[in-house]
Write an enzyme that holds these catalytic residues in place. Sequence first.
Site, PDB file in Angstrom:
ATOM      1  CB  CYS A   2      19.206 -16.735 -22.842  1.00  7.20           C
ATOM      2  SG  CYS A   2      19.366 -18.317 -22.011  1.00  7.20           S
ATOM      3  NE  ARG A  27      18.995 -10.895 -21.043  1.00  3.68           N
ATOM      4  CZ  ARG A  27      17.738 -10.557 -20.748  1.00  3.68           C
ATOM      5  NH1 ARG A  27      17.432  -9.281 -20.565  1.00  3.68           N
ATOM      6  NH2 ARG A  27      16.790 -11.448 -20.627  1.00  3.68           N
ATOM      7  CD1 TRP A  75      23.743 -17.881 -17.082  1.00  2.00           C
ATOM      8  CD2 TRP A  75      21.910 -19.085 -16.623  1.00  2.00           C
ATOM      9  NE1 TRP A  75      23.768 -18.202 -15.747  1.00  2.00           N
ATOM     10  CE2 TRP A  75      22.666 -18.940 -15.428  1.00  2.00           C
ATOM     11  CE3 TRP A  75      20.720 -19.805 -16.570  1.00  2.00           C
ATOM     12  CZ2 TRP A  75      22.261 -19.478 -14.214  1.00  2.00           C
ATOM     13  CZ3 TRP A  75      20.313 -20.348 -15.361  1.00  2.00           C
ATOM     14  CH2 TRP A  75      21.082 -20.190 -14.207  1.00  2.00           C
ATOM     15  CG  ASN A 101      16.064 -15.718 -24.035  1.00  2.00           C
ATOM     16  OD1 ASN A 101      16.984 -16.327 -24.540  1.00  2.00           O
ATOM     17  ND2 ASN A 101      16.048 -14.394 -23.938  1.00  2.00           N
ATOM     18  N   GLY A 102      13.926 -19.270 -22.041  1.00  2.00           N
ATOM     19  CA  GLY A 102      12.854 -19.882 -21.282  1.00  2.00           C
ATOM     20  C   GLY A 102      13.047 -21.381 -21.151  1.00  2.00           C
ATOM     21  CD  GLU A 484      22.374  -6.619  -1.296  1.00  2.00           C
ATOM     22  OE1 GLU A 484      22.871  -6.225  -2.369  1.00  2.00           O
ATOM     23  OE2 GLU A 484      21.581  -7.588  -1.237  1.00  2.00           O
ATOM     24  CE  LYS A 488      25.003  -6.767  -4.558  1.00  2.00           C
ATOM     25  NZ  LYS A 488      24.084  -7.805  -4.263  1.00  2.00           N
ATOM     26  CD  GLU A 491      24.885 -11.260  -5.960  1.00  2.00           C
ATOM     27  OE1 GLU A 491      23.856 -11.454  -6.598  1.00  2.00           O
ATOM     28  OE2 GLU A 491      25.220 -10.128  -5.532  1.00  2.00           O
ATOM     29  CG  HIS A 507      20.695 -18.784  19.412  1.00  2.00           C
ATOM     30  ND1 HIS A 507      20.210 -19.438  20.531  1.00  2.00           N
ATOM     31  CD2 HIS A 507      20.508 -17.460  19.642  1.00  2.00           C
ATOM     32  CE1 HIS A 507      19.737 -18.549  21.383  1.00  2.00           C
ATOM     33  NE2 HIS A 507      19.904 -17.340  20.865  1.00  2.00           N
ATOM     34  CE  LYS A 606      21.364  -6.236 -13.086  1.00  2.00           C
ATOM     35  NZ  LYS A 606      21.916  -5.879 -11.783  1.00  2.00           N
TER      36      LYS A 606
END
Length: 611
Positions: A2, A27, A75, A101-102, A484, A488, A491, A507, A606
Amino acid sequence: MCGIVGYVGPQPASPILLEGLKRLEYRGYDSAGVSIVGIEGILHTVKAPGKLDKLEALLEAQPLKGTCGIGHTRWATHGAPNEINAHPHTSLDGTIAVVHNGIIENAGVLRKGLEAEGVEFRSETDSEVLVHLIDRMWPAGGKLEDAVVKALEQVIGAYGIAVVSSRDPRKIVGARHGSPLLVGVGEGEMMVGSDAAAVIAQTRNVVYLDDGDYVVVTADGYRARQLHHGTVQRPVHEVTWDLGAIEKGGFDHFMLKEIFEQPETLRDVTRGRLLEEDGDAKLGGITIPDEELLEVDRIVITACGTSWHAALIGEYMLEDLVRIPTKVEYASEFRYKSPVIDSNTLVIVISQSGETADTLAALREAKRRGARVMGIVNVVGSTIARETDFGMYLHAGPEIGVASTKAFTSQVAALALFTLYLARRRGFPILEGRRLVKAFQALPGQVATILEQNDAIRTLAEEYKDAPNFLYLGRGVQFPVALEGALKLKEVSYIHAEGYPSAEMKHGPIALIDEAMPVVCLAPRDAVYRKVVSNIEEVKARAGRVVAIVNNGAQELVGKVDHFISVPETHPYLLPILTVIPLQLLAYHIAVLRGCDVDQPRNLAKSVTVE
């Protein structure tokens, strides 16, 4: 996560708050709102679910006149992303507004107590508890800050808050514990924000609050105090980047801009840190004496997400070149494992924002157990930067795209610099050091040549944009790159993708391979190249479609793979910086072609500042 912004001064608050909220969009958020103390002394609150343009339209239809207010992008953690759950939250009489926020961990207990006193809650959020608690705690004849302090004494959890009230106008009270908050220091005007992007349009001077701080902000200045320890002095930092760094600069998206910034960010992370003649690195932030550094007999690297992938590459480098046992831990699991660390352990924490809640908790656990703690962060003045014993800044500039790109390559470069620095103090040959320094110097130009393939990679993306699944394979130091690349793609395009060590394909994952499965194989000519070629042949034998990331031609793969993307030659431990660039571009273009919101992917934030 947030975003918070607040303003008090001579100017109309509404447009300044909106501008600050727009700077915080990166964010991640799902609703937004503002509260402004009007010129007639009444607190006005407007909020809306969805993107900021909805809030902006409401404010254009119903302008709010006032010069003191707070704003928020939310958020969702508790409660659906709707207007009722959006911030700011207000007291029942409409005279107090809070943005938060939190997570308030004891919100349930506090809520029951308040409901027993007749308080009617309007939202599903834990945050609403705060505003009603402040209302109840307001002493007769007291000030806003008195009520905030009394309320916070009852709160357990993480918070970054800003509070305004028509009962005590022309004032913002802020506080932080586990969630970042700063003060923007202007001339005759002041701001608060969850990061510098919120205030940069008005001032470059910021004061970062520490955990347990609260601050009283008026147009004339600010007073910072600890909840239980009186007045404190926090240094003023100058933000060195400008607004252009958080604008798109002619690119369609921040993600693409930041991918293309990597030649420059790699120059910045190495600038002034390479000693060519000595084959060494000069790291001013490594303030620990060499003799103490030589006492380190074990290294633990902890991080989350993309930073964790960079850490895995660091593990390969440090164990091979420095010969110190190195382990990589998810920060979110680190402090729950009773980790085996002591005063001879070096714990490296990596975070782009320097505010990642899990990584910050891991840092504090490591220090509690007596370890030396080093930070690798991008944001100057961030909490992790302040709390580590020593460390390195990336100097990559603000990263706005939620999916990290330039920070990842800068983190790998920073780990390689530290590896060189440590290795040279442990007998690493000077000629090998010079070889690595020359490879560092060539990196920016080599990345630029890869970026010239952008159009070709976009064409490749058109072929694979409708694939339901992807598999990414790599061996050795390229395995973290496979992870990575898969992250990406997940996401930003919402395509299911997995990264695996190439040999692990047999496997289990090999059962998924058919003509509908694109397989991205990291196949540079290195020590395990022949083994990777064998893995590619296994994929092709099952009709899988192979995209190979190669260097030095790889002529023996002609006819065995469907597509080549070539990168230049470099030192084996810098090669991940080059091989990841095509994967960033591929993920970006597939996402754009699928109509996805590349810079603000759904459900993502973010900076993850709550556990």
